[in-house]
Design a protein around this motif. Structure first.
Motif, mmCIF file in Angstrom:
data_model
loop_
_atom_site.group_PDB
_atom_site.id
_atom_site.type_symbol
_atom_site.label_atom_id
_atom_site.label_comp_id
_atom_site.label_asym_id
_atom_site.label_seq_id
_atom_site.Cartn_x
_atom_site.Cartn_y
_atom_site.Cartn_z
ATOM 1 N N UNK A 195 11.875 14.492 23.211
ATOM 2 C CA UNK A 195 11.538 15.752 22.535
ATOM 3 C C UNK A 195 12.120 15.817 21.112
ATOM 4 N N UNK A 196 12.606 14.676 20.612
ATOM 5 C CA UNK A 196 13.026 14.643 19.209
ATOM 6 C C UNK A 196 11.821 14.781 18.290
ATOM 7 N N UNK A 197 12.086 15.314 17.104
ATOM 8 C CA UNK A 197 11.064 15.328 16.041
ATOM 9 C C UNK A 197 11.737 14.746 14.804
ATOM 10 N N UNK A 198 11.224 13.600 14.350
ATOM 11 C CA UNK A 198 11.836 12.904 13.213
ATOM 12 C C UNK A 198 11.129 13.293 11.925
ATOM 13 N N UNK A 199 11.909 13.726 10.943
ATOM 14 C CA UNK A 199 11.335 13.955 9.608
ATOM 15 C C UNK A 199 11.365 12.615 8.876
ATOM 16 N N UNK A 200 10.190 12.017 8.700
ATOM 17 C CA UNK A 200 10.104 10.668 8.117
ATOM 18 C C UNK A 200 9.605 10.774 6.679
ATOM 19 N N UNK A 201 10.543 10.626 5.730
ATOM 20 C CA UNK A 201 10.169 10.732 4.312
ATOM 21 C C UNK A 201 10.487 9.446 3.557
ATOM 22 N N UNK A 202 11.000 8.438 4.269
ATOM 23 C CA UNK A 202 11.402 7.198 3.600
ATOM 24 C C UNK A 202 10.197 6.304 3.339
ATOM 25 N N UNK A 203 10.298 5.449 2.333
ATOM 26 C CA UNK A 203 9.232 4.447 2.161
ATOM 27 C C UNK A 203 9.217 3.495 3.351
ATOM 28 N N UNK B 263 8.428 0.138 3.280
ATOM 29 C CA UNK B 263 8.419 -1.294 2.950
ATOM 30 C C UNK B 263 9.816 -1.894 3.023
ATOM 31 N N UNK B 264 10.786 -1.127 3.536
ATOM 32 C CA UNK B 264 12.150 -1.643 3.709
ATOM 33 C C UNK B 264 12.634 -1.328 5.120
ATOM 34 N N UNK B 265 13.755 -1.968 5.445
ATOM 35 C CA UNK B 265 14.358 -1.819 6.770
ATOM 36 C C UNK B 265 14.532 -0.353 7.210
ATOM 37 N N UNK B 266 15.016 0.468 6.308
ATOM 38 C CA UNK B 266 15.407 1.820 6.690
ATOM 39 C C UNK B 266 14.204 2.630 7.219
ATOM 40 N N UNK B 267 13.150 2.713 6.417
ATOM 41 C CA UNK B 267 11.998 3.523 6.816
ATOM 42 C C UNK B 267 11.116 2.834 7.838
ATOM 43 N N UNK C 210 6.800 12.061 15.019
ATOM 44 C CA UNK C 210 7.244 11.887 13.627
ATOM 45 C C UNK C 210 6.449 12.825 12.741
ATOM 46 N N UNK C 211 7.161 13.499 11.842
ATOM 47 C CA UNK C 211 6.465 14.220 10.771
ATOM 48 C C UNK C 211 6.485 13.276 9.585
ATOM 49 N N UNK C 212 5.306 12.873 9.176
ATOM 50 C CA UNK C 212 5.127 11.703 8.318
ATOM 51 C C UNK C 212 4.746 12.174 6.927
ATOM 52 N N UNK C 213 5.704 12.119 6.005
ATOM 53 C CA UNK C 213 5.433 12.554 4.626
ATOM 54 C C UNK C 213 5.438 11.330 3.709
ATOM 55 N N UNK C 214 4.608 11.352 2.657
ATOM 56 C CA UNK C 214 4.489 10.152 1.820
ATOM 57 C C UNK C 214 5.771 9.782 1.089
ATOM 58 N N UNK C 215 6.620 10.765 0.799
ATOM 59 C CA UNK C 215 7.858 10.453 0.068
ATOM 60 C C UNK C 215 8.830 11.625 0.187
ATOM 61 N N UNK C 216 9.996 11.459 -0.378
ATOM 62 C CA UNK C 216 10.953 12.574 -0.390
ATOM 63 C C UNK C 216 10.379 13.706 -1.231
ATOM 64 N N UNK C 217 10.307 14.874 -0.603
ATOM 65 C CA UNK C 217 9.799 16.048 -1.303
ATOM 66 C C UNK C 217 10.618 17.205 -0.738
ATOM 67 N N UNK D 119 0.853 -1.201 0.000
ATOM 68 C CA UNK D 119 0.000 0.000 0.000
ATOM 69 C C UNK D 119 0.887 1.249 0.000
ATOM 70 N N UNK D 120 0.306 2.367 -0.437
ATOM 71 C CA UNK D 120 1.030 3.634 -0.388
ATOM 72 C C UNK D 120 1.252 4.010 1.076
#
Ligand code: MLC
Ligand code: AMP
Length: 513
Positions: free
Chosen positions: A198-206, A208-212, A227-234, A61-62
């Protein structure tokens, strides 16, 4: 007995005040309570299906918050999560479903017709849809379920996820990761990278793999951090959100693209404490340019689907400097060795095969006992297929002996924009095409993706090959990132005296093509 369920471990880091924001998208905010309640509804739905122990839940899924919730729900229900790259096409999905025989398949509604066909062939009884706008049959089915759920008790070595990684033979293998593998790595990284609530993670990775999915999401969840949750790198969105963030993770392409934007500067990064790169080699040039532009050193780490994270450059200056061109030191509790082809450990400065051992290392490949045996030494070390060196030099300066550099791969693998592409898989498809005698697929340097896939093809005598038609055929059959960016016709492939194709010669010939 304490519960080794990975969700239970991650939830131990959630903040006491569950009304705080856990996840933010450009449109919506999710509190920690939302994460708990919504994943409970989904876990109750999965449990209501009365699936056998160890059943797989395959998901293509997306990226959306609900996709993350589905992952967490699968963990909570004690089932096995099987994420699939959204770029995979019908024949790839048919293979994965046929091999894994999942009990549940969740797909995007736009792909339902062909995914459900593949699922039926694999004997899957339950197919749901989930779209990025919070629609689909999955959420509908979960809507009436209870918002509380007691996490199913799992042992550390119970299976939590299967991650398919392509193979040198062209056949993908499912790496089996346990709750304990993933929890131990998350806990080690939590400490080593100094995660804070108090961290804020910019989450832009897919996801479906280990990294994201694991490294980034687990890090924030275990820390109880937003987490700031974005669908992809933008890059535009990154420039908008970075001033509020403290941590970002990306493959090298993410940093190359940020640096290509003149507005990316020290001011944008003022709150950032940690930029992490991995999944592919970070060029020294990118490491240096980044430091010059932002005043911060990217922390490069190294890992793989079978092992999660293995080494990392130091976060804390007391542990040493971050050295560009290296992947840092073995993580606490992880054993890494560099050996020659006879298994003899190499001294600092000498190149050899990288082998690893530790609580993070997977138990084997799904239904491939032979392959599993081949990839482990008799004394239990996993052969990564990467070629490396302790110490030596990088960027013209000596590197301490406990820093690892990855200098090559013994596996025939291309890493393009952080995605692995095994040449064999593409060669097999090209070789089947009418008029083709043989082919070789290689990786060549690419300014954006690090490496780009290029195919070199020999036609049968008298056959006229249509390059555009071949590209179109490939596009219809395999994920777009695997499709060669260029396809060259050549009279014959260069071979050595043993008859083996000399890919190094081809790489040299086409490196600027
Ligand atoms: C997209 N394209 C790629 C590509 N990604 N081509 C080669 N390599 C890639 N990685 C092509 C598409 O085929 C398409 O071409 C065109 O680019 C636009 O597609 P897109 O999806 O809009 O591209 P974009 O959003 O720009 O994606 C590029 C990217 C993405 C770098 C942002 O690939 C990405 O997020 N990569 C991260 C991969 C990752 O998370 N790896 C971790 C693996 S875990 P066309 O011709 O079809 O239009 C691992 C272990 C570890 O390795 O250590 O972490
Ligand atoms: P995957 O099978 O998708 O998990 O990819 C794992 C592979 O990515 C490793 O075996 C390495 O070849 C490569 N890799 C991951 N991190 C790095 C890094 N920092 N530098 C070089 N290669 C890396």
């Amino acid at each position: 007995m304490s519960n080794a369920n990975l969700y239970t471990v991650l939830a131990s880091g959630f903040p006491a005040d569950r009304s705080q924001i856990a996840l933010e998208t450009p449109e919506l905010l999710y509190t920690w309570d939302d994460i708990d309640h919504a994943s409970a509804c989904l876990a109750n739905l999965l449990t209501s299906l009365n699936l056998p122990e160890g059943s797989r839940v395959a998901v293509q899924v997306e990226k959306s918050p609900e996709a993350l919730l589905l992952y967490l729900a699968t963990l909570r229900a004690g089932l096995v999560y099987l994420p699939l790259n959204t770029a995979y096409r019908e024949s790839e999905i048919s293979y994965f479903l046929g091999d894994a025989e999942p009990a549940v398949v969740v797909c995007s509604s736009k792909n339902l017709s062909w995914v459900s066909k593949a699922a039926a062939q694999a004997g899957t009884a339950h197919v749901y849809t989930l779209d990025e706008d919070r629609t689909g049959t999955l959420l509908h089915a979960a809507a009436g379920q209870s918002r509380s759920f007691k996490d199913v008790v799992r042992k550390a070595d119970d299976l939590a996820a299967i991650l398919y990684t392509s193979g040198t033979t062209g056949r993908s293998k499912g790496a089996m990761l346990s709750h304990g593998n993933l929890a131990s790595n998350a806990q080690v990284l939590h400490r080593y990278w100094g995660w804070r609530s108090d961290d804020v993670l910019l989450h832009m990775l897919p996801i479906f793999h280990v990294h994201g999915l694991f490294v980034a999401s687990h890090g924030a969840l275990l820390a109880g951090a937003r987490m700031i949750w974005l669908p992809k790198l933008d890059v535009e969105q990154a420039l908008h959100y970075l001033p509020r963030c403290t941590v970002m993770m990306g493959v090298p392409t993410y940093y190359v693209r940020l640096l290509a934007e003149a507005r990316f500067n020290r001011k944008v990064c003022a709150r950032m404490r940690l930029f992490i790169s991995g999944s592919a080699p970070l060029l020294m040039e990118t490491f240096n340019d980044f430091r010059e532009r932002t005043g911060q050193s990217i922390l490069e780490r190294y890992g793989m689907s079978e092992t999660v994270m293995l080494t990392s450059n130091p976060y804390d200056a007391a542990d040493g400097e971050r050295r560009g061109g290296t992947v840092g030191k073995a993580l606490p509790g992880v054993q890494v060795r560099v050996v020659d082809d006879n298994g003899v450990e190499q001294g600092a400065g000498d190149i050899g095969n990288v082998q690893v051992r530790g609580p993070n290392v997977f138990s084997g490949y799904w239904r491939m006992p032979e392959k599993t045996r081949e990839e482990f030494t008799s004394d239990g070390w996993f052969r990564t297929g990467d070629v490396g060196r302790w110490g030596g030099e990088s960027g013209g300066a000596a590197v301490p002996d406990d820093y690892l550099s990855i200098v090559g791969r013994s596996k025939d693998l291309i890493i393009s924009g952080g995605y692995n592409v095994y040449p064999k898989e593409i060669e097999l498809i090209i070789d089947e095409m009418p008029g083709v005698m043989e082919s070789a697929v290689i990786g060549v340097p690419h300014p954006d993706f690090g490496e780009a896939v290029v195919a070199v093809v020999v036609a049968r005598e008298g056959a006229a090959l249509d390059v555009a038609a071949m590209q179109a055929e490939l596009k219809s059959r395999i994920a777009n990132f695997k499709v060669p960016k260029q396809l060259h016709l050549i009279d014959q492939l260069p071979r050595n005296t043993m008859g083996k194709v000399q890919k190094n010669v081809l790489r040299e010939s086409y490196k600027t093509a």
